[in-house]
Design a protein around this motif. Structure first.
Motif, PDB file in Angstrom:
ATOM      1  N   CYS A 298      38.201  29.715  28.788  1.00 32.66           N
ATOM      2  CA  CYS A 298      37.899  31.073  29.232  1.00 32.66           C
ATOM      3  C   CYS A 298      36.520  31.520  28.742  1.00 32.66           C
ATOM      4  O   CYS A 298      35.744  32.088  29.502  1.00 32.66           O
TER       5      CYS A 298
ATOM      6  N   SER B 213      33.413  31.940  31.663  1.00 33.57           N
ATOM      7  CA  SER B 213      33.323  33.339  32.051  1.00 33.57           C
ATOM      8  C   SER B 213      31.934  33.877  31.723  1.00 33.57           C
ATOM      9  O   SER B 213      31.233  33.358  30.858  1.00 33.57           O
TER      10      SER B 213
ATOM     11  N   THR C  22      38.848  35.007  33.035  1.00 30.73           N
ATOM     12  CA  THR C  22      38.792  33.927  34.022  1.00 30.73           C
ATOM     13  C   THR C  22      40.188  33.444  34.359  1.00 30.73           C
ATOM     14  O   THR C  22      41.132  33.688  33.630  1.00 30.73           O
TER      15      THR C  22
END
Length: 76
Positions: A27, A31, A47
């Protein structure tokens, strides 16, 4: 990536067993760096996680070489 967990997140990990270390790392890497609107020097990462298709939000701070995870949870 070296992670350090906040006391809050350590307590919440008992209830969020399906959020694993590799998901948090995925993530943060995939992201955009989103500035938190309430806290200084705090960032958000949002994300989709591919195997499940669920959306994960991670709130973190960058402390030198370490990343301190304040919290992480599923949005949907």
């Amino acid at each position: 990536m070296e992670f350090e967990y906040s006391n809050h997140f350590i307590k919440k990990m008992k209830y969020r067993k399906d959020i694993e270390h590799f998901m948090i790392e995925y993530c943060i890497i995939n992201s955009e760096k989103i500035k938190d609107r309430e806290w200084e020097e705090t960032w958000n990462a949002i994300t989709k996680i591919p195997p499940s298709g669920r959306i994960l939000k991670v709130v973190y701070q960058i402390k030198g070489q370490n990343i301190k995870i304040l919290t992480a949870y599923w949005l949907f």
